[in-house]
Motif scaffolding. Structure first.
Motif, PDB file in Angstrom:
ATOM      1  N   LYS A  66       1.072   4.168  -2.877  1.00  0.00           N
ATOM      2  CA  LYS A  66       1.025   5.582  -2.790  1.00  0.00           C
ATOM      3  C   LYS A  66       1.914   6.376  -3.213  1.00  0.00           C
ATOM      4  O   LYS A  66       1.820   7.444  -3.706  1.00  0.00           O
TER       5      LYS A  66
ATOM      6  N   GLN B  19       1.681   9.305  -6.364  1.00  0.00           N
ATOM      7  CA  GLN B  19       2.035  10.861  -6.115  1.00  0.00           C
ATOM      8  C   GLN B  19       2.854  11.421  -7.311  1.00  0.00           C
ATOM      9  O   GLN B  19       3.509  11.066  -7.874  1.00  0.00           O
TER      10      GLN B  19
ATOM     11  N   LYS C  11       0.879  -1.434  -0.041  1.00  0.00           N
ATOM     12  CA  LYS C  11      -0.038  -0.102   0.179  1.00  0.00           C
ATOM     13  C   LYS C  11       0.825   1.349   0.022  1.00  0.00           C
ATOM     14  O   LYS C  11       0.499   2.197  -0.800  1.00  0.00           O
ATOM     15  N   THR C  12       1.815   1.158   0.918  1.00  0.00           N
ATOM     16  CA  THR C  12       2.845   2.423   0.859  1.00  0.00           C
ATOM     17  C   THR C  12       3.477   2.520  -0.427  1.00  0.00           C
ATOM     18  O   THR C  12       3.557   3.848  -1.151  1.00  0.00           O
TER      19      THR C  12
END
Length: 58
Positions: free
Chosen positions: A54, A58, A50-51
């Motif tokens: 993300k 971005q 998940k990180t």
């Protein structure tokens, strides 16, 4: 034949039953430990995924 040995058969059966119970409980405890460790590892991988997602978005 030594017939006095037969006097100890119930005690030997109780010892065998207790030993079997201890081995079964130990096996179950090891399986629970392995499952918890595997679940923690999978959860850590999901968080890292998940990180990573993300950071890419971005």
């Amino acid at each position: 034949m030594n017939w006095k040995v037969l006097d100890h058969v119930p005690l030997l059966l109780y010892i065998l039953a207790a030993k079997t119970l201890i081995f079964c409980l130990a096996f179950a405890a090891v399986k629970m430990y392995q499952r918890k460790r595997l679940e923690a590892k999978q959860q850590k991988l999901e968080v890292e995924k998940k990180t990573q997602e993300k950071k890419e978005s971005q």
